[in-house]
Scaffold this motif. Structure first.
Motif, PDB file in Angstrom:
ATOM      1  N   LYS A 130      55.787-111.883  -8.021  1.00  0.00           N
ATOM      2  CA  LYS A 130      56.938-110.992  -8.040  1.00  0.00           C
ATOM      3  C   LYS A 130      58.169-111.724  -7.529  1.00  0.00           C
ATOM      4  CE  LYS A 130      58.258-106.349  -6.531  1.00  0.00           C
ATOM      5  NZ  LYS A 130      57.887-105.225  -5.640  1.00  0.00           N
ATOM      6  N   ASP A 144      53.971-106.565  -1.512  1.00  0.00           N
ATOM      7  CA  ASP A 144      53.715-107.315  -2.741  1.00  0.00           C
ATOM      8  C   ASP A 144      54.716-108.413  -3.068  1.00  0.00           C
ATOM      9  OD1 ASP A 144      55.828-105.757  -3.395  1.00  0.00           O
ATOM     10  OD2 ASP A 144      54.918-104.866  -5.193  1.00  0.00           O
ATOM     11  N   SER A 146      56.255-112.163  -3.297  1.00  0.00           N
ATOM     12  CA  SER A 146      55.549-113.405  -3.642  1.00  0.00           C
ATOM     13  C   SER A 146      56.140-114.653  -3.005  1.00  0.00           C
ATOM     14  CB  SER A 146      55.527-113.586  -5.166  1.00  0.00           C
ATOM     15  OG  SER A 146      54.508-112.788  -5.734  1.00  0.00           O
ATOM     16  N   SER A 172      51.246-111.678  -6.229  1.00  0.00           N
ATOM     17  CA  SER A 172      51.792-110.376  -5.833  1.00  0.00           C
ATOM     18  C   SER A 172      50.709-109.315  -5.849  1.00  0.00           C
ATOM     19  CB  SER A 172      52.913-109.979  -6.808  1.00  0.00           C
ATOM     20  OG  SER A 172      53.370-108.680  -6.504  1.00  0.00           O
ATOM     21  N   LYS A 173      50.466-108.734  -4.708  1.00  0.00           N
ATOM     22  CA  LYS A 173      49.481-107.661  -4.607  1.00  0.00           C
ATOM     23  C   LYS A 173      49.549-107.152  -3.184  1.00  0.00           C
ATOM     24  CE  LYS A 173      45.839-105.360  -6.266  1.00  0.00           C
ATOM     25  NZ  LYS A 173      44.597-105.361  -5.494  1.00  0.00           N
ATOM     26  N   GLU A 174      49.512-105.873  -3.003  1.00  0.00           N
ATOM     27  CA  GLU A 174      49.424-105.363  -1.633  1.00  0.00           C
ATOM     28  C   GLU A 174      48.077-105.762  -1.038  1.00  0.00           C
ATOM     29  OE1 GLU A 174      50.559-101.325  -0.940  1.00  0.00           O
ATOM     30  OE2 GLU A 174      52.308-101.485  -2.244  1.00  0.00           O
ATOM     31  N   GLU A 177      44.865-110.509  -1.109  1.00  0.00           N
ATOM     32  CA  GLU A 177      43.869-110.795  -2.134  1.00  0.00           C
ATOM     33  C   GLU A 177      44.260-111.960  -3.032  1.00  0.00           C
ATOM     34  OE1 GLU A 177      41.993-107.533  -4.181  1.00  0.00           O
ATOM     35  OE2 GLU A 177      43.068-106.099  -2.921  1.00  0.00           O
ATOM     36  N   GLY A 178      45.242-112.744  -2.595  1.00  0.00           N
ATOM     37  CA  GLY A 178      45.772-113.815  -3.433  1.00  0.00           C
ATOM     38  C   GLY A 178      44.715-114.771  -3.948  1.00  0.00           C
ATOM     39  N   ILE A 181      42.569-113.205  -6.735  1.00  0.00           N
ATOM     40  CA  ILE A 181      43.351-113.035  -7.966  1.00  0.00           C
ATOM     41  C   ILE A 181      43.541-114.376  -8.675  1.00  0.00           C
ATOM     42  CG2 ILE A 181      45.660-112.472  -8.843  1.00  0.00           C
ATOM     43  CD1 ILE A 181      45.813-110.379  -6.526  1.00  0.00           C
TER      44      ILE A 181
END
Lengths: 501, 501
Positions: A130, A144, A146, A172-174, A177-178, A181
């Motif tokens: 993001k 989220d 980046s 990008s993720k709340e 969990e990078g 992903i």
């Protein structure tokens, strides 16, 4: 007939008659480095077999937040979208300062020159990034965004050497969990590209011929030792050795009692041992990343860190790895933070903390904590005198974090490693992983102590001494950045190597 | 036909047909460790050939003062003659504290238990030792006493852990000729015992067979590579690697700019490289001895050492190596000593020193030296307050060295390594040599990373990671003591080893 094995981790190629299979490229370890290598080698047209000891891929990269330390070339796509600029010279100056005499100038330059394009590669895998930055003093965004600061860019002396810019790029993720992903995306590409993945396969030795060329590997598959030919080369991407207690005792005894192993359970140094057996030079073996993440909350940065003598030893606004490095240098690993009540809150990354002393005066805190009489008082008197002007003449903490520690009650929090525990570690101690390994060229070719190339052998990731060389200058994202960047390089190199069938 | 050489420093034994000669024991390097090994192996009846790269023997031991760190077993013959007692437990407690997690418990115990007898052996060679001790704070006696303090025995925290006793044993002679006296005596015995010495012979590789056994060496003699069979074994006693700039850069980059190589010109790491090539584990490779010998004159110990922030960092009555270790940890290697005029005299071991500041007040000194405003003043105020009572609550310097620094004029002497030069070194910096090398058992047998013995291969001295492991706890005499003690052991072991012709 069993092949000749002069030493563990090595088999004499000439004595092997029965090969389980033959391929062009064998990659040992399916984490960030191995997967990146596999994808590039396959894309370049080579037949690729990846052997992974675990029952599935991902390695330490999947366990991480998958921050990658990227910039230069005017900035990454995120930098540009946000109107930030990062020149190659600026990033080069920063990383050069990070590692000093420990640094590998050629690796630093190659990485910096290619880092912005490496971001494009990561995004091209379908990993979501993001165009938003979080400018707080934090470790990973749980929202989220980046882009974030993951090093010492804004702290002395780095902010006098290079213009501060955030370089930590994270999917990008709340939540955190990078790694999952990124690795799921990367492995999907690897498998779609046609690389063969063999899990539950432990590589136990390299096959080296009498000329010194590495010609394949021996691997335990289904309980049997099998021999696999690699006509172009073998890439070692088997992680570091943080989980190998014996190697830690021999090479980095200073971290015992200080660092708690953080990594993949198979980070046992197998790749490093194999490389050494084939004649490689292992360097930087005593250096470890250390994470002393007293923040968040960022407001603890208003406090001052002192050792068992009540002396300050670092500007408190530096990064968790640099904090860990300096904490590790203090006698008996005695590390405390003095903080006034309004700035106090438990460190988010610590499961438990001991309060060594409290009081309405510094004298009371000092006495309760058992620090040398007058020591903390002298430190605070000096600090406050200058802090009243927003100055920190001793350590040059940035003025936004400087204010007198004058309003009680005060607390002295123990960050002695034997008293702190991270949820991620099983035992007390700062989280750590190893930064030593095989000496390689930027191409991934593995070197002997004499600087010669070992034909047929390549390596990347924490199996090597890569970009990051000390906790003192480490920024998060340098290890995953290095592993995937030079993993790709190694894959490209081996795919273009001459065949030896 | 040229033999197969998979890697430098190694030849495949099976491919060699033409041997220059065959003997039972080949020793590579004729310094303290090699000569001690040669004597014991020969006395045990083995045929011994010593190969030495230089034109004569002696090595780094001959360049040294030949202090040996000895005690335990109630005391050495000198201790006993002087009415001093040193129990094995006392010496064990001391050395164990010296090296902490870096120490090798089995080597420490073996050494301590045999140290007093090792003195008798040294004396039996005809080396003169005088039953007299010098109790001053000094480095070597320039008078003819044979016993002195060469470590941290009288300083905190060691003096709380073990009863202080001097353990540095040095040949008796006015001046600093211990190394020459000792090595000449030892080499005379070696040669009288019938060992063959070949000088100007550079060992360039080990001969290893397909079973992993070391069967001899390749050596450059008269410009030609020749092959020498060793039917019982090969002992590597080729010194450390302090003269190998490339190895220092790879393994101990932190000493660049801090330490100035001090050793024999052939301390190039050849023995270590050969051992690694044959499968040995090299450990402790980043650790170096460092000598920050600001004394004599001892009275400088009344001064206080501060870093670039005006902070003290050590009790000033500790030993030169511990001083070097802690000096090396200070940012930018900024190290200064504040001393009042009556205690000032140039350090005897430094060729030149810069005075960073002078003045009748601490404020003047601080300003002239450019230390952070108020920093040195705060340090001195705190120090003096307690020094008036003979106390040093921060570092516990012993009270005989503690008095207020109150009578001007004062001087701040720079001991920044780039500004000090020893007569013994070519460049500025504290003197250093390496403490890393091959992992061995107390028998001298060389180990792999897996803890297996490499048959036919032995090592001692600075080619190994021996008794001394860090400057932090180093006492002079530990290196020569270790080299000769475990050199003898290796000689005994190989002489008793089974023959493989």
């Amino acid at each position: 007939m069993a092949p000749t094995t002069v030493r563990p981790w090595l088999r004499r190629y000439e004595t092997i008659s029965d090969f389980y299979l033959s391929t062009e490229v064998v990659i040992c370890g399916y984490g960030g480095a191995g997967a990146a290598a596999a994808l590039e080698a396959r894309r370049a047209g080579a037949d690729v077999l990846v052997l992974e000891r675990a029952s599935g891929g991902g390695g330490a990269t999947q366990m991480s937040s998958c921050e990658m330390y990227l910039g230069g070339s005017g900035g990454t796509a995120i930098h540009k979208a946000l109107g930030m600029e990062d020149t190659t010279e600026n990033m080069l100056a920063y990383i050069t300062e990070c590692f000093g005499a420990h640094g590998d100038a050629e690796k630093i330059r190659t990485y910096v020159e290619g880092a912005a394009a490496h971001f494009d590669w990561a995004e091209s895998l379908g990993v979501p990034y993001k165009r938003e930055a979080i400018m707080d003093r934090t470790v990973v965004p749980f929202t989220d965004e980046s882009l974030l600061f993951t090093g010492n860019e804004r702290a002395h002396p780095f902010n006098k050497i290079a213009t501060p810019i955030p370089r930590g790029h994270v999917p990008s993720k709340e939540g955190d969990e990078g790694g999952r992903i990124f690795m799921q995306a990367l492995m999907r590409h690897v498998e779609e590209a046609g690389a063969i993945i063999q899990s539950d396969a432990r590589v136990v030795g390299l096959l080296q011929d009498d000329e010194g060329r590495v010609r394949g590997v021996a691997a335990k598959i289904d309980g049997e030792e099998r021999y696999i030919k690699a006509t172009r080369g073998v890439i070692l991407t088997a992680g570091g050795f943080v989980m190998n207690r014996q190697m830690i005792e021999k090479h980095a005894p200073h971290v015992i009692g200080l660092g708690e192993p953080y990594g993949n359970q198979w980070d046992l140094g197998d790749g490093i041992q194999m490389g050494i057996a084939a004649g490689a030079n292992a360097i930087n073996m005593n250096e470890c990343f250390l994470s002393f993440a007293f923040y968040p909350p960022a407001k603890l940065t208003y406090g001052i860190l002192v050792n068992g003598r009540g002396q300050r030893f670092i500007n408190e606004d530096t990064y968790l790895a640099r904090l860990g490095h300096y904490a590790g240098l203090q006698d008996n690993h005695e590390i405390y933070m003095l903080v006034q009540n309004e700035d106090f809150e438990l460190s988010h990354y610590m499961e438990r903390l001991r309060i060594a002393g409290t009081g309405d005066t510094i004298a009371e805190v000092e006495a309760e904590a058992g620090l040398p009489v007058g020591s903390l008082q002298a430190t605070v008197t000096y600090y406050n005198e200058h802090a009243a002007r927003g100055e920190d003449p001793l350590f040059q903490k940035e003025s936004n974090w400087v204010k007198p520690i004058a309003k009680g009650p005060f607390a002295l929090v123990s960050y002695c490693p034997q008293e702190v525990k991270y949820p991620l570690g099983e035992n007390p101690g700062y989280l750590m992983f190893t930064l030593g390994g095989l000496e390689t060229r930027v191409s991934g070719e593995v070197l002997t102590a004499q600087g010669d190339i070992i034909p047929g052998l390549y390596a990347a990731g924490r199996t090597t001494a890569g970009l990051p060389r000390t906790a003192k200058g480490y920024a998060s994202g340098m290890s995953v950045g290095d592993a995937t960047f030079f993993g790709r390089r190694a894959g490209q190199t081996v795919a273009a190597a001459e065949q030896h069938s």
